[in-house]
Scaffold this motif. Structure first.
Motif, mmCIF file in Angstrom:
data_model
loop_
_atom_site.group_PDB
_atom_site.id
_atom_site.type_symbol
_atom_site.label_atom_id
_atom_site.label_comp_id
_atom_site.label_asym_id
_atom_site.label_seq_id
_atom_site.Cartn_x
_atom_site.Cartn_y
_atom_site.Cartn_z
ATOM 1 N N SER A 43 0.833 -1.213 0.000
ATOM 2 C CA SER A 43 0.000 0.000 0.000
ATOM 3 C C SER A 43 0.864 1.258 0.000
ATOM 4 O O SER A 43 0.489 2.270 -0.593
ATOM 5 N N ARG A 46 2.241 1.696 -3.621
ATOM 6 C CA ARG A 46 1.198 2.094 -4.583
ATOM 7 C C ARG A 46 1.020 3.600 -4.656
ATOM 8 O O ARG A 46 0.417 4.112 -5.597
ATOM 9 N N GLN A 47 1.527 4.337 -3.694
ATOM 10 C CA GLN A 47 1.439 5.798 -3.702
ATOM 11 C C GLN A 47 2.373 6.421 -4.740
ATOM 12 O O GLN A 47 2.282 7.617 -5.021
ATOM 13 N N PRO A 77 3.365 7.153 -8.318
ATOM 14 C CA PRO A 77 2.751 7.099 -9.653
ATOM 15 C C PRO A 77 3.613 6.389 -10.688
ATOM 16 O O PRO A 77 3.093 5.834 -11.654
ATOM 17 N N ARG A 90 0.251 -2.498 -12.495
ATOM 18 C CA ARG A 90 -0.734 -1.414 -12.494
ATOM 19 C C ARG A 90 -1.569 -1.505 -13.768
ATOM 20 O O ARG A 90 -1.031 -1.627 -14.869
ATOM 21 N N ASN A 94 -6.506 1.735 -15.216
ATOM 22 C CA ASN A 94 -7.080 2.470 -14.091
ATOM 23 C C ASN A 94 -6.045 2.391 -12.976
ATOM 24 O O ASN A 94 -5.773 1.316 -12.453
ATOM 25 N N ALA A 95 -5.440 3.499 -12.622
ATOM 26 C CA ALA A 95 -4.318 3.520 -11.681
ATOM 27 C C ALA A 95 -4.638 2.905 -10.326
ATOM 28 O O ALA A 95 -3.737 2.555 -9.580
ATOM 29 N N ASN A 96 -5.918 2.762 -10.007
ATOM 30 C CA ASN A 96 -6.295 2.172 -8.721
ATOM 31 C C ASN A 96 -6.500 0.663 -8.791
ATOM 32 O O ASN A 96 -6.933 0.053 -7.814
ATOM 33 N N GLU A 97 -6.202 0.062 -9.940
ATOM 34 C CA GLU A 97 -6.349 -1.378 -10.098
ATOM 35 C C GLU A 97 -4.993 -2.003 -10.380
ATOM 36 O O GLU A 97 -4.184 -1.452 -11.122
ATOM 37 N N TRP A 98 -4.764 -3.150 -9.770
ATOM 38 C CA TRP A 98 -3.533 -3.906 -9.967
ATOM 39 C C TRP A 98 -3.916 -5.322 -10.378
ATOM 40 O O TRP A 98 -4.799 -5.930 -9.781
#
Length: 189
Positions: free
Chosen positions: A125, A128-129, A131, A151, A154-158
């Motif tokens: 986590s 993930r901060q 970019p 990544r 969508n940058a919030n999906e892995w």
């Protein structure tokens, strides 16, 4: 009974000054030092194989580093030592210091029994901060298993992919690595 002694948080600058002179590595977490334990032979061997294999295969414009390079996550005020770091493009530095990288494209953590939960959860986590981070790689010491979190658009999906077994291969940083090369010489328990 005496009064409890409160811990005083260090500034990042104080941490960096201590770290430059320290005989052991520690990570920086919002004002506090967290000492890093030494690694096992298998851990060291796997990390070394990854650095060499990626370094021999990776494209121009990217560089591979071992566990002595700090990755700085400025929004969280954290400085971490990944086992392997890949930077593609010019390196970017935190606080204009050449020992604080802020733009890794790939980070590898070799899992150990004492850190696996942290590496899979909270530490992921933190990373993930960043970019710039495109791949977060977890490498088992218990069996030939490499997991790659990539990544998504969508940058919030892995997205997770993995390879298991010495006859398999995994794609990292645009190149293919055979697991038999990553795990060469490892003594299985």
């Amino acid at each position: 009974m005496g009064a409890a002694k409160l811990l005083q948080a260090l500034s990042l600058q104080e941490y960096l000054e201590i770290e430059e002179k320290a005989e052991f590595k520690s990570e920086y977490h919002q004002g506090f030092l967290v000492a890093m334990a030494g690694s096992t032979r298998n851990h060291s061997l796997i990390s070394s194989h990854l650095v060499r294999a990626l370094g021999n295969r990776i494209g121009q414009g990217c560089e591979v580093h071992g566990s002595d390079l700090k990755v700085f996550i400025e929004p969280l005020d954290k400085s971490l030592y990944p086992d392997v770091t890949v930077i593609c493009g010019p390196p970017a530095y935190g606080l204009d210091r050449k020992d604080l990288i802020v733009n890794p494209s790939l980070v590898v953590e070799v899992l150990s029994g004492s850190t696996e939960g942290y590496d899979r959860g909270e530490k992921f986590s933190f990373y993930r901060q960043l970019p710039s981070l495109q791949e977060y790689v977890l490498v088992s010491q218990q069996r030939p298993l490499v997991e790659v979190f990539r990544r998504a658009e969508n940058a919030n999906e892995w997205l997770l992919s993995w390879a298991e077994g010495l006859d398999s291969s995994i794609e990292l940083a645009g190149t293919t690595l055979p697991l038999k090369e990553v795990y060469q010489g490892v003594e299985w328990e």
